[in-house]
Design an enzyme around this catalytic site. Structure first.
Site, short mmCIF file in Angstrom:
data_model
loop_
_atom_site.label_atom_id
_atom_site.label_comp_id
_atom_site.label_asym_id
_atom_site.label_seq_id
_atom_site.Cartn_x
_atom_site.Cartn_y
_atom_site.Cartn_z
N GLY B 195 0.81 -1.22 0.00
CA GLY B 195 0.00 0.00 0.00
C GLY B 195 0.84 1.26 0.00
O GLY B 195 0.37 2.31 -0.45
N HIS B 196 2.04 1.18 0.51
CA HIS B 196 2.95 2.34 0.53
C HIS B 196 4.11 2.06 -0.43
O HIS B 196 5.02 1.32 -0.11
CB HIS B 196 3.47 2.59 1.93
CG HIS B 196 4.05 3.96 2.12
ND1 HIS B 196 4.91 4.55 1.21
CD2 HIS B 196 3.87 4.88 3.11
CE1 HIS B 196 5.24 5.76 1.65
NE2 HIS B 196 4.61 5.99 2.78
N GLU B 308 -3.06 12.75 4.49
CA GLU B 308 -1.71 13.22 4.13
C GLU B 308 -1.59 13.26 2.61
O GLU B 308 -0.61 12.76 2.04
CB GLU B 308 -0.65 12.29 4.73
CG GLU B 308 -0.77 12.13 6.24
CD GLU B 308 0.33 11.29 6.86
OE1 GLU B 308 0.65 10.23 6.30
OE2 GLU B 308 0.89 11.71 7.89
N GLU B 324 4.00 17.48 4.04
CA GLU B 324 4.81 16.62 4.92
C GLU B 324 6.29 16.71 4.53
O GLU B 324 6.64 16.72 3.34
CB GLU B 324 4.31 15.18 4.82
CG GLU B 324 5.01 14.26 5.80
CD GLU B 324 4.53 12.81 5.72
OE1 GLU B 324 3.42 12.57 5.25
OE2 GLU B 324 5.32 11.93 6.14
N CYS B 326 8.46 14.48 4.62
CA CYS B 326 8.82 13.30 3.82
C CYS B 326 8.39 13.47 2.36
O CYS B 326 9.02 12.91 1.46
CB CYS B 326 8.18 12.04 4.39
SG CYS B 326 8.95 11.50 5.93
N CYS B 399 8.52 9.14 10.96
CA CYS B 399 9.05 8.91 9.61
C CYS B 399 9.94 10.06 9.15
O CYS B 399 10.89 9.85 8.40
CB CYS B 399 7.91 8.70 8.62
SG CYS B 399 6.69 10.01 8.59
N CYS B 400 9.62 11.28 9.58
CA CYS B 400 10.32 12.45 9.03
C CYS B 400 11.74 12.66 9.53
O CYS B 400 12.65 12.84 8.71
CB CYS B 400 9.49 13.72 9.23
SG CYS B 400 7.88 13.68 8.40
#
Lengths: 631, 631
Positions: B195-196, B308, B324, B326, B399-400
């Site tokens: 999915g990502h 997001e 974001e 990222c 995550c960032c």
């Protein structure tokens, strides 16, 4: 129908000891016979409620409760607050029964009450999710459990059913659950509060119905408990559930909009019964801030998708406006209580704005599709977006449809009140208004036409006042053709010894008008919108010859009114037509230029046509804008 | 350091068979010695990376893997993609090792590789969440499992480590996992996709490192699998994970921004290695749409908090801009690959915009606080909001920060490439650029000053070209004082037989300028912003005498440049000062008026001061605006 029903019939809010300066009328004392509000009630009964009743089985609300009772198998369906859908549906059915009794409605209430009684634990606790799925977590995760929220909707359903005379068993179930809450959270000293406010107002309503003071006391305690950090952070921060400050200290509505608004209704309800002025004061303070800085032109509130929340002051994007349908409903609840508490027309003004725009748009013309989110703009691309798409016939999280149904069924509640030897009319719709010795018939084509004719059908011998609200939008108002100026509360008072057959005609000004936003609203700077009477208008792609995104208006453009008996898909309406420019600007590379836009853009003269916002999305699902740029 | 390391050292992307028209330089071939980019690398090494290394233990990434290996107890910590934080941190450490070797970095990579090898299953599978918490669900919920996403970050860490000569064990772990993916999803015929998106690009990188063709083949298959409905709907709709259409058919970036952008990087990577023109074409088509309709002035993308996600075309609110961090990074990855594939300066222009604005703002001046969300406006109320508040030192979903660290460590990668007998400079910063026989030193105070001086340190005998990017924002550009016009790709080519000691001075135009938005961007209509060179400016409350929300600019106002050696909290900067109006408008009742705003508003003349956007939120946390209304 026995003594029980006679005893509990009566006005919605409030009863004795109240600080209300105005008093609501009883069930059945207002009948709406036409206009958009009447039409909505017809469609609600004919189409929406039957759909809702089917969903009570299909979406799991009744099956879940039978699972809790041990009479049905299978897995729990839906959300932890699935019970509340049934309670709202029950309330809708009860008010419909009050409007016009029908055996199927009584049977639905009785059958649901039996299921609920069977599911209810011996100690009074009742929540199908926690009983079936997580009995070990009962009252252990109140920040998101919705246990008291569901209880509140049960209480409101029971109150409605009792008032129309069909709720004996339902009231018994509600009281047992309320007594259990009192035992745990009032007598037991447990300081928990539900993350989703709702039960506060419902407890006060149940107190009004039953006279049981501990319900009012618990409502007051739950309100006082806010701002003490009792709600554990479930990732959204303390603003989300209004636990950031004690209610008397908070200045502005924040966080999840429906929670804030139901909480406010509870706060004013507790004020109405206890007379604690500090509660009314703080609520009015937040109301004034909300109206000045966080309310859309449609009356919608709660601008953020993220957290279904109020934004910052002046954060009012038209495209990403969340404006949950349930927030519009909760806003009506709050304003209604403020109106009773103060008699000020500004609250009835906002109710009118919400009823005719934000809330009215939530349902399709045919009554079988609903908006959860009510934006003021829809672009043409990505219409398949999960939320910004078209109305849908149901939702996984179906809080809105049955909430809309119970509100439409009870629209009559918001039409009029009684004051001191006065009948006060707040909302205009054709029909009948009765209060004790008085009876008025109301004839009007409002909001399509500005004339409202009242005929006295019955009247007492003594003088009494007919007080009529003058909406803030009516620039020139007449009574029987003569200019009339409202008093400080926004009403004209006609004090006479009225006789049957007497008539009075109110004339409201429906000249269409351009509306400019406050300069702090960044999202619609340089744009204007159209209103006519209480109706906000919008430009749908279906009515334009050019891309609706290219339209621009001149502030001097003439606004022409077009009466339509039956616009296909929409029905009876009044359109507004105006001269406009269609402006295109080339778009290549980044959309930021060191040259001002005007020289780059070319415009052509076109006609733009606007339709009432509440009637949008009944045709092709194309783009829509409430605000258009100034040319 | 043995034969293994010699063999794998080399350029980042791409290797033989590539369709790239430009080729990246090798690790260590670009050294940045100063300016904001150099300063960021210093702070990254001194402050950010040490913080990140502490978090690898504290936030659970390493403990989780030891749990998977059976060498540590306790419950799994964090999200299902917790492993990826470690992989990004490893990549940051590897690139830092490449910039300047340090024993602690090599030890960290070795120790992490040992933990990973111990955690890895015999069949090559590796994911601490699924191994510890849900072994029964391995590859069973790919729509949200992030298993391949984590694998991809492992591959990228391994590639980075190998290139700097410290990754033998890490590459072995990565290859075993990649082989397992190939076994299941290529040879095994399983049609799942993650999915990502992320693994696609990483598989191509691992192919470049190892020459293993099945990795490239799997990347191509995963890309071709999009749009077949393989991703089960997890509530966000098919747009969320770009599964709504096959990649060759989609016209615009949609859904979760980071996913879309990593997917695009993978698409261009597969094109670079296979020459499948249809992949490049569709990616360029979406790039053009994104740039024209979905990109912020700062280069940030992904406007929606909800999901997001990318919004609709022209949906670019400054206040609720999600942007974001990222997504900024992923955007650089994509643009870098497009630049290699085409040699067109527009991609380097966008990289510059992102590096100096959207990405640069993500980290505080002291390197220990980070933005997850990068809006272009912050209002003064509700600063405690969970997302729109100030930078934070870490996040539950982190995550960032490590993503930022790996990007800053590898900034040198984006400075220059080689073409056909040419050295091509894309980004300007002081330092050294080497490529085979050529070596240039670069002296500049860019972006504070527009002069960039190149000195040839080493050169071959034959003619070669120095190609210098002319940014689209530079109105007047000179080379050695003479006007220079870029070619169609946006570069000036200086073709000579260069000799050591030769110099050339590029002059870029840093005149500050007002920027106007395209008229379709509703959210900033009637407003302007300031830019100087690549830097977008903003108005922070800290620099104003009046409420920043009241400021308005005239399009004719003079813009004055103020050089600051050390603005407290901010450091070296250049401010822009201008005459402005402070305009207040009374706000009582609803913020919608039938009278235009101008007559109601009163203005006073003030001075407004703007600071580079990348330096915002290093002082008092007050309000900030990139866009100001026109007076």
């Amino acid at each position: 129908m026995g003594a029980f029903h006679e005893q509990v019939r009566g006005p919605a809010v409030p009863t004795s000891g109240s600080r209300a300066v105005q008093r609501p009328l009883g069930v059945g004392e207002v009948v709406i016979t036409g206009g958009p509000l009447g039409r909505r009630q017809e469609v609600n009964r004919a189409a929406s409620i039957p759909l809702g009743l089917v969903q009570m089985e299909r979406a799991g609300s009744l099956p879940n409760l039978r699972r809790a009772a041990g009479t049905e198998g299978g897995e729990f369906q839906g959300y932890r607050f699935q019970d509340s859908d049934l309670y709202k549906q029950l309330e809708a059915v009860a008010w419909e029964y009050g409007r016009a009794p029908a055996a199927e409605y009584e049977e639905f209430v009785d059958e649901a009450a039996r299921v609920l009684a069977a599911a209810q634990r011996a100690d009074g606790y009742l929540n199908s999710h926690y009983q079936v799925v997580r009995p070990d977590r009962i009252y252990a995760e109140l920040e998101y459990s919705h246990e008291m929220y569901c209880a509140g909707h049960l209480f409101q359903a029971a109150v409605a059913a009792a008032r129309v005379g069909v709720g004996e068993e339902l009231v018994a179930v509600a009281r047992r659950f309320a007594d259990h809450l009192v035992e745990v959270f009032l007598r037991g000293g447990d300081d928990g509060i539900d993350g989703h406010a709702e039960v506060e107002s419902a407890l006060v309503e149940l107190y009004r119905l039953t006279g049981e003071g501990s319900y009012l006391e618990l409502a007051g305690k739950l309100i006082d408990n806010r701002g003490k950090g009792l709600i554990k952070d479930s990732g959204m921060g303390p603003l989300y559930a209004q636990d950031h400050l004690p209610v008397r200290e908070a200045d502005t509505p924040v966080g999840h909009a429906v929670r804030q608004l139901y909480l406010e209704a509870g706060i004013v309800d507790v004020y109405l019964e206890t007379g604690d002025e500090s509660l009314l004061e703080c609520s009015v303070r937040r109301w004034e801030d909300m109206v000045a800085t966080k309310t859309y032109l449609t009356g919608g509130v709660g601008s953020r998708h993220d957290g279904e929340a109020f934004g910052e002051r002046y954060e009012l994007p038209p495209d990403r406006a969340y404006n949950e349908s349930c927030a519009a409903i909760a806003c009506v609840h709050w304003n209604w209580r403020l109106l009773l508490a103060t008699g000020e027309g500004r609250y009835a003004d906002l109710i009118e704005r919400v009823l005719h725009n934000a809330l009215a748009a939530s349902t399709s013309a045919d009554g079988v599709r609903f908006f959860y989110v009510n934006p003021l703009q829809r672009r043409s691309d990505l219409a398949e977006d999960a939320y910004l798409g078209r109305r849908r016939d149901w939702f996984a999280c179906a809080c809105c449809p049955p909430n809309i149904m119970r509100t439409i069924s009870s629209l009559g509640h918001y039409v009029a009140t009684t004051g001191d030897r006065a009948l006060v009319v707040h909302q205009y719709a054709p029909g009948v208004i009765r209060s004790g010795e008085f009876e008025l018939s109301v004839a009007t084509d409002f909001p399509w036409d500005g004339r409202v004719t009242f005929t006295v059908e019955r009247a007492p011998e003594r003088e009494w006042a007919l007080r009529l609200r003058v909406p803030a939008w009516s620039a020139v108002t007449t009574v029987d053709g003569l200019p009339a100026t409202p008093d400080g509360s926004g009403y004209v008072a006609l004090e006479r010894a009225w006789r049957p057959g007497d008539t009075v005609e109110l004339g409201l000004d429906l000249t269409p008008r351009l509306v400019h936003p406050h300069r702090r609203i960044d999202a619609v700077r340089g744009s204007v919108a159209l209103q006519r009477g209480p109706l906000v208008y919008c430009f749908e792609q279906a009515d334009q010859d050019v891309d609706v995104e290219e339209l621009a208006l001149s502030p001097e453009a003439e606004l022409r009114v077009l009466d339509k008996d039956d616009l296909p898909g929409v029905g009876r309406t009044v359109l507004i037509e105006t001269d406009a420019l269609a402006i295109t600007q080339p778009g290549d590379g980044l959309p930021y230029l060191t040259t001002p836009v005007a020289p780059l853009a070319t415009g052509t003269h076109v006609t733009a046509t606007a339709v009432p916002y509440f009637q949008w999305d009944n045709r092709d699902g194309g783009a829509m804008r409430v605000w258009l740029p100034l040319a």
